[in-house]
Scaffold this motif. Structure first.
Motif, short mmCIF file in Angstrom:
data_model
loop_
_atom_site.label_atom_id
_atom_site.label_comp_id
_atom_site.label_asym_id
_atom_site.label_seq_id
_atom_site.Cartn_x
_atom_site.Cartn_y
_atom_site.Cartn_z
N GLN A 80 0.85 -1.19 0.00
CA GLN A 80 0.00 0.00 0.00
C GLN A 80 0.89 1.25 0.00
O GLN A 80 1.81 1.35 0.81
CB GLN A 80 -0.92 0.01 1.21
CG GLN A 80 -1.91 -1.16 1.21
CD GLN A 80 -2.68 -1.27 2.53
OE1 GLN A 80 -2.07 -1.20 3.61
NE2 GLN A 80 -3.98 -1.45 2.45
N VAL A 81 0.60 2.19 -0.90
CA VAL A 81 1.42 3.39 -1.06
C VAL A 81 0.57 4.63 -0.87
O VAL A 81 -0.46 4.80 -1.54
CB VAL A 81 2.07 3.43 -2.46
CG1 VAL A 81 2.91 4.69 -2.62
CG2 VAL A 81 2.92 2.18 -2.71
N ARG A 133 -10.31 1.25 -1.85
CA ARG A 133 -10.29 0.94 -0.42
C ARG A 133 -9.53 2.01 0.36
O ARG A 133 -9.97 2.46 1.42
CB ARG A 133 -9.64 -0.43 -0.18
CG ARG A 133 -10.45 -1.62 -0.62
CD ARG A 133 -9.72 -2.90 -0.23
NE ARG A 133 -10.43 -4.11 -0.62
CZ ARG A 133 -10.00 -5.34 -0.35
NH1 ARG A 133 -8.85 -5.50 0.30
NH2 ARG A 133 -10.69 -6.39 -0.74
N LEU A 134 -8.38 2.42 -0.18
CA LEU A 134 -7.60 3.46 0.50
C LEU A 134 -8.36 4.78 0.51
O LEU A 134 -8.35 5.52 1.50
CB LEU A 134 -6.24 3.64 -0.17
CG LEU A 134 -5.27 2.45 -0.14
CD1 LEU A 134 -3.90 2.87 -0.67
CD2 LEU A 134 -5.14 1.85 1.26
N ALA A 135 -9.00 5.10 -0.61
CA ALA A 135 -9.75 6.36 -0.70
C ALA A 135 -10.90 6.39 0.30
O ALA A 135 -11.17 7.43 0.92
CB ALA A 135 -10.26 6.56 -2.12
N GLN A 190 1.05 -4.23 -8.71
CA GLN A 190 -0.02 -4.78 -7.87
C GLN A 190 -0.03 -4.18 -6.46
O GLN A 190 -0.32 -4.87 -5.48
CB GLN A 190 0.10 -6.30 -7.80
CG GLN A 190 -0.02 -6.99 -9.15
CD GLN A 190 0.14 -8.49 -9.04
OE1 GLN A 190 1.24 -9.03 -9.18
NE2 GLN A 190 -0.96 -9.17 -8.75
N MET A 191 0.27 -2.89 -6.38
CA MET A 191 0.21 -2.19 -5.11
C MET A 191 -0.98 -1.24 -5.09
O MET A 191 -1.32 -0.62 -6.10
CB MET A 191 1.49 -1.40 -4.87
CG MET A 191 2.73 -2.25 -4.69
SD MET A 191 4.19 -1.31 -4.15
CE MET A 191 4.57 -0.35 -5.60
N CYS A 192 -1.61 -1.11 -3.94
CA CYS A 192 -2.65 -0.11 -3.75
C CYS A 192 -1.98 1.26 -3.64
O CYS A 192 -0.98 1.41 -2.93
CB CYS A 192 -3.44 -0.38 -2.46
SG CYS A 192 -4.27 -1.99 -2.44
N LEU A 235 -4.08 7.87 9.21
CA LEU A 235 -4.56 7.05 8.10
C LEU A 235 -3.87 5.69 8.09
O LEU A 235 -4.51 4.66 7.89
CB LEU A 235 -4.30 7.79 6.79
CG LEU A 235 -4.72 7.09 5.49
CD1 LEU A 235 -6.18 6.69 5.54
CD2 LEU A 235 -4.45 8.01 4.30
N ILE A 236 -2.56 5.67 8.32
CA ILE A 236 -1.82 4.40 8.34
C ILE A 236 -2.39 3.46 9.39
O ILE A 236 -2.49 2.25 9.18
CB ILE A 236 -0.32 4.67 8.57
CG1 ILE A 236 0.30 5.31 7.33
CG2 ILE A 236 0.42 3.38 8.93
CD1 ILE A 236 1.70 5.86 7.53
N GLY A 237 -2.79 4.01 10.53
CA GLY A 237 -3.34 3.19 11.60
C GLY A 237 -4.67 2.54 11.26
O GLY A 237 -5.09 1.60 11.93
N GLU A 238 -5.33 3.04 10.21
CA GLU A 238 -6.66 2.52 9.86
C GLU A 238 -6.71 1.86 8.49
O GLU A 238 -7.79 1.54 7.99
CB GLU A 238 -7.69 3.64 9.93
CG GLU A 238 -7.85 4.23 11.33
CD GLU A 238 -8.99 5.23 11.41
OE1 GLU A 238 -9.88 5.18 10.53
OE2 GLU A 238 -8.99 6.04 12.34
#
Length: 266
Positions: A80-81, A133-135, A190-192, A235-238
Motif C-alpha cells: 500500500q502506497v 479501499r484506501l480512498a 499490484q500495489m494499492c 490514516l496508516i493506523g486505519e
C-alpha cells in the motif's frame, strides 16, 4: 526490520517522516531510486519512506526515476502506497491549505518511462487510477476532502494562463507534475496507491490567482508538512488489509512479461 507493509512517498519539502528510521539502500533493474529508502514504524505498521525528489530535491519532476522508486518499495514488501504531493487548485471548490484525495487522473506528461512492460501483451486496467479501499479509508479522516480530477503536466514550468483555463474548463480541479507515471507503475506492481494532494496555490488561470511561483508553493507545503504527517499517521493506523484488493487481483490469470519483485499477489 528489513521489510515494510506501507510506503509513504514524500513530495516537495517532505523529505523525512520516520522516527528512529533505518536506511536501506535498494538496487533495482531500473537504476537507483531517488534516495535510500528508510524503514520505521508508524501506528503499529511497518512503514517505508522515500522522498520522491531526493533528500535535497535533487530531481525535478520530469527526471524522477519513478520506475526505480516503485520497484524499490515493492521489493521491500510494500503493498500500500500513500503519496503526498503539492498541487495547484484549478476551480473554486478547492483552496490553498486543502488536503484532497482525488479519484481521477489525466496524463499530460511526455517522454517519461511510464511502464514496466517492454514486451508482449500486458494491458493494465486503469479506469480508476487510485485504490478505492484506501480512498474510502482516507475519506473518513477529518481534514481530508475526497473526489476530483488531477491533471498531471510535464513541468518543470508552471502552466500558462490559457492552459490553466483550459484544464479548469474540462472540470478538472487539481494540477500537479508528479502523479504520473507513479500511479500506473504502482498498479503494474499490484500495489494499492493513493495520492494525497495538498493545495499550495491557485493556478494561473483561476480568476483569483496571480500566477504561480516556486517560493509560494514550497512555503505553503513547508507550513503544512507537520499537519500532513499527523494525517498520514492516523490514516496508516486505519488502513484495510490489502489482500484481495482489485489493485492486486487484476493480474490474476495473466502472463506478465516483467518482474514483480517479491512475487505476485492476488
Amino acid at each position: 526490520m528489513t521489510s515494510a507493509d506501507v510506503a509513504v512517498i514524500g513530495g516537495s519539502g517532505f523529505y523525512s517522516f520516520l522516527d528512529d528510521a533505518r536506511s536501506v539502500p535498494v538496487e533495482t533493474p531500473y537504476g537507483e531510486p531517488s534516495a535510500p529508502v528508510t524503514l520505521g514504524e508508524v501506528s503499529g505498521r511497518r512503514v517505508a519512506f522515500l522522498p520522491r525528489h531526493g533528500e535535497r530535491h535533487a530531481f525535478p519532476p520530469h527526471l524522477v526515476n519513478y520506475r526505480a522508486n516503485l520497484w524499490a518499495l515493492r521489493s521491500l514488501g510494500v503493498r500500500q502506497v500513500l503519496a503526498p504531493c503539492a498541487v495547484g487548485g484549478l476551480r473554486p471548490d478547492v483552496a490553498p491549505g486543502d488536503v484532497v484525495v482525488p479519484d481521477q487522473l489525466v496524463d499530460r506528461t511526455t517522454g517519461r518511462a511510464q511502464s514496466y512492460v517492454e514486451s508482449g501483451a500486458v494491458h493494465v486496467p486503469f479506469a480508476d487510477p487510485y485504490c478505492g479501499r484506501l480512498a474510502e479509508t482516507a475519506g473518513r479522516q477529518p481534514g481530508i476532502k475526497t473526489g476530483g480530477t488531477m491533471v498531471v503536466v510535464q513541468g518543470p514550468r508552471f502552466s500558462t494562463r490559457a492552459e490553466s483555463q483550459h484544464y479548469a474548463a474540462q472540470g478538472w480541479s487539481l494540477i500537479n507534475m508528479t502523479g504520473h507515471p507513479e500511479a500506473v507503475l504502482a498498479r503494474e506492481l499490484q500495489m494499492c496507491y493513493l495520492s494525497i494532494a495538498l493545495v499550495t496555490d491557485m493556478d494561473a488561470g483561476v480568476e483569483s490567482g496571480e500566477g504561480v511561483g516556486q517560493e509560494e508553493v514550497f512555503a505553503m507545503f513547508a507550513r503544512n508538512v507537520e499537519r500532513l504527517k499527523v494525517l498520514l499517521a492516523a490514516l496508516i493506523g486505519e488502513l484495510p488489509d490489502p489482500a484481495g484488493c482489485t489493485c492486486a487481483t487484476w493480474a490474476d490469470g495473466l502472463d506478465l512479461t516483467y518482474e514483480v519483485p517479491g512475487g505476485r499477489t492476488g
